[in-house]
Design a protein around this motif. Structure first.
Motif, short mmCIF file in Angstrom:
data_model
loop_
_atom_site.label_atom_id
_atom_site.label_comp_id
_atom_site.label_asym_id
_atom_site.label_seq_id
_atom_site.Cartn_x
_atom_site.Cartn_y
_atom_site.Cartn_z
N HIS A 1 12.58 -12.56 -10.11
CA HIS A 1 13.09 -11.19 -10.17
C HIS A 1 14.43 -11.05 -9.47
CE1 HIS A 1 11.75 -10.51 -6.03
NE2 HIS A 1 10.74 -11.28 -6.36
N ARG A 27 16.75 -13.39 -9.68
CA ARG A 27 17.67 -13.83 -10.72
C ARG A 27 17.91 -12.68 -11.71
NH1 ARG A 27 15.89 -18.58 -14.71
NH2 ARG A 27 14.26 -17.04 -14.93
N THR A 28 16.83 -11.94 -12.03
CA THR A 28 17.00 -10.80 -12.93
C THR A 28 17.98 -9.79 -12.33
OG1 THR A 28 14.70 -11.07 -13.57
CG2 THR A 28 15.78 -9.02 -14.21
N ARG A 88 20.30 -10.17 -10.22
CA ARG A 88 21.67 -10.68 -10.27
C ARG A 88 22.20 -10.69 -11.70
NH1 ARG A 88 20.60 -15.39 -6.00
NH2 ARG A 88 21.27 -14.28 -4.13
N ALA A 89 21.32 -11.03 -12.66
CA ALA A 89 21.75 -11.08 -14.05
C ALA A 89 22.13 -9.69 -14.55
CB ALA A 89 20.65 -11.66 -14.93
#
Lengths: 314, 323
Positions: free
Chosen positions: A211, A213-214, A216-217
């Motif tokens: 989450h 990474r999400t 940041r994405a």
């Protein structure tokens, strides 16, 4: 949420009853009795019997325990063997000193520890992280009484920045704060290291989760990702540890209160154990237990507020 | 018009054993309003490719060469702040594991509001927009469910939420990293259908990563086959699936259970393993496992056209061997 809190408080009550019963038995198993202590070796049998009756020591142990709980509910913890003052009054007079000491210690060490832990995790393997790591392990390894003695020598005796003994004048908050600095430094220092290591570890774990990474994405600002998304989760184990840590701080406070000649629960417990002053020992240990149970319960409730999965029992 | 154009991209990881060359000279492009599939087995560099595109790479990863052009600008040369500005607005991601995609301690609504942080609209407007998106991906009673936490949704629901979040800003490129791998087959079909509809409505391009050939065939317009960090074949889905030009693609198709017509005791496999990416063999990367290996394979093949718009990296194409 409410049902979780009620369940948790119910559990806390059960724990309190069990702990108090155990303590009662343990204290009575300690060699030496208060009657001899008070009356001296040359007391007559009649005098001994009269005192035992007054203190309720002539009855069977289970009855004593039951009576103790009955009185406890009415706020009556018996009277001091020596001064004849109510134990509740004596203990309540000392508790604020200890509570303030513990809360001040945990507050500064938690704030600093969490900040250092976050920094270390975000700047992993940097010079700052390594330095924090070495310092953390060092302060964890140093016992509170060593810190207290050296801080006394350096800051109170040599530099004379802070007072060495006492808790400050009643009513003078600045003076009391001034007296609080060294003792809370001594108790809190190793906790800074401990909390910093703990937060770093859980932060690194969370930062590796999907989450993050999400977040940041989706281009969320790094600051929000760290403080709003990662720390929200990484803080959970630390809250529990702080809750349990309050109990350890209570025992650390015993040493510190003696070293700094501070009034408080610690000094009271030691003095009354030395005198076999059962009612006062029982009263102060009872309140220590209550503080411990209350702080762990509070930590669980805070965790439930922070983590919806705990609330729903998943 | 090309939305995403990758040319000669090479990415390496620094490892204790030496440099692991995860991507080597990868080129591919995603045209406007098209769905391009990337297919390949585990370890072929699919995930490295995605993280290089959105520039969220592991700390030990390094881009050695190449360009990643998105609507004309080279993403690899962009300052971090500009790159962050593109993430979630122009380029969105849907990740593989829906159980890990959302923050477990924040409500879905809160997370959907947070990703709209660039908008100056009121919180109520943002919530309304979030609810509309959830309704669009087929989540009933969307408004009320915004107050729920991720653990209160099933895996399929969570992946729909992830898609709703990714499409909320109407990006021009959606990168979907095996979005249906963690879901069961019926859900997979639903999600694929919904994705296709939404793509049509929003008009975005999709880079769709999967190792499921059936899904690629169903959803994509074009397909890129990757093997051990290289593109080995690229072309329209029809060309690549019906006339595979690379022996690896053929082997991959033969291994797909959907392609097996006869009853068999043993499922087909490709013998051998992916080569070690730290110490690469010279010549063709697939030579060790290739049933059609010949003398020319000691030399590294370049991509050559098997037919118009259909290219593969195999010496057999030039030799004129039948595909």
């Amino acid at each position: 949420m409410l049902s979780y809190i009620l369940r948790r408080i119910g559990l806390a009550l059960v724990i309190t009853v069990l702990a108090v019963t155990t303590l009662f038995v343990i204290i009575h198993a300690i060699p030496g009795d208060p009657v001899s202590t008070m009356l001296g070796p040359r007391a007559s049998e009649d005098m001994r019997a009269a005192l035992e009756q007054r203190m309720g020591l002539d009855r069977p142990l289970p009855v004593q325990i039951a009576l103790f709980f009955g009185n406890m509910l009415r706020g009556d913890l018996g009277t001091d063997v020596f001064s004849n003052r109510a134990v509740t009054e004596i203990v309540l007079g000392q508790i604020p000193y200890t509570l303030v000491l513990i809360l001040a210690s945990i507050a500064w060490s938690a704030v600093l520890g969490i900040a250092l832990g976050c920094y270390s995790a975000v700047r992993r393997n940097s010079l700052g992280d390594r330095l924090t790591g070495i310092l953390s392990v060092s302060v964890i390894a140093v016992p509170a009484f060593v810190v207290s003695l050296y801080s006394l020598l350096i800051f109170a005796v040599r530099l004379q920045w802070f007072p060495a003994i006492g808790a400050g004048d009643t009513g003078d908050i600045l003076d009391q704060l001034h007296h609080l600095v060294l003792p809370s430094l001594a108790i809190g220092l190793s906790w800074v290291g401990y909390i910093a290591r703990l937060v770093r570890a859980s932060m690194l774990e969370v930062l590796g989760e999907g989450h993050i990474r999400t977040a940041r994405a989706f281009g969320l600002p790094e600051r929000r990702v760290i403080l709003g998304y990662a720390l929200r989760l990484a803080i959970l184990p630390t809250v529990t540890v702080i809750g349990v840590g309050m109990g350890f701080l209570l025992s650390a406070a015993v040493f510190i209160e003696i070293v700094f000649s501070r009034p408080g629960l610690g000094s009271l417990v030691i003095d009354s154990i030395m005198q076999r002053n059962y009612p006062v020992v029982m009263g102060s240990v009872l309140f220590s237990t209550l503080i411990f149970v209350a702080s762990t319960t509070l930590a669980d409730i805070v965790n439930a507020i922070l983590d919806p999965r705990i609330r729903s029992g998943k | 018009m090309t939305v995403l154009d990758i040319q000669g991209l090479s990415v390496s990881y620094g490892t204790p054993r030496g440099e692991l060359r995860a991507l080597r000279d990868v080129s591919l492009s995603v045209p406007e309003r098209k769905i391009v599939g990337i297919v390949g087995e585990s370890g072929c560099g699919k995930s490295t490719l995605i993280s290089a595109i959105i520039r969220l790479m592991a700390p030990n990863a390094r881009v050695r060469s190449g360009t990643v052009r998105f609507n004309g600008q080279d993403l690899l040369a962009l300052p971090e702040a500009r790159m962050r500005g593109l993430r979630g607005t122009e380029i969105s991601m849907v990740f593989q594991d829906p159980m890990q995609t959302h923050n477990p301690v924040l409500t879905v609504g809160r997370q959907m509001i947070d990703i709209q942080y660039r908008d100056k609209r009121s919180k109520a407007d943002k919530l309304k927009r979030a609810a509309e998106m959830l309704a669009l991906v087929g989540i009933p009673d969307a408004r009320a469910r915004l107050n729920q936490y991720p653990f209160e949704f099933s895996g399929g629901m969570r992946q729909r939420i992830a898609i709703a979040m990714a499409l909320m800003a109407r990006p021009s490129l959606l990168i979907a990293d095996e979005p249906t791998t963690a879901l069961d087959a019926t859900l997979e079909v639903q999600i694929i259908k919904r994705l296709r509809e939404l793509q049509d409505e929003i008009g975005c391009s999709i880079l769709f990563i999967s190792h499921h050939l059936g899904v690629i065939a169903e959803l994509c317009d074009e397909v890129v086959v990757m093997y051990a960090g290289e593109v080995v074949e690229a072309g329209s889905v029809r060309d690549v699936f019906h006339h595979p030009a690379h022996p690896y693609t053929r082997a991959l198709l033969e291994c797909d259970p959907g392609h097996i017509k006869e009853k068999t005791r043993n499922l087909p496999t490709i013998p051998g393993n992916i080569p070690d990416l730290v110490s690469l063999p010279g010549g063709c990367i697939f030579a060790d496992r290739c049933p059609q290996r010949h003398d020319a394979c000691t030399e590294h093949p370049v991509m050559s056209e098997a037919s118009a718009g259909h290219r593969a990296a195999c010496h057999l194409i030039k030799a004129g061997a039948p595909a």
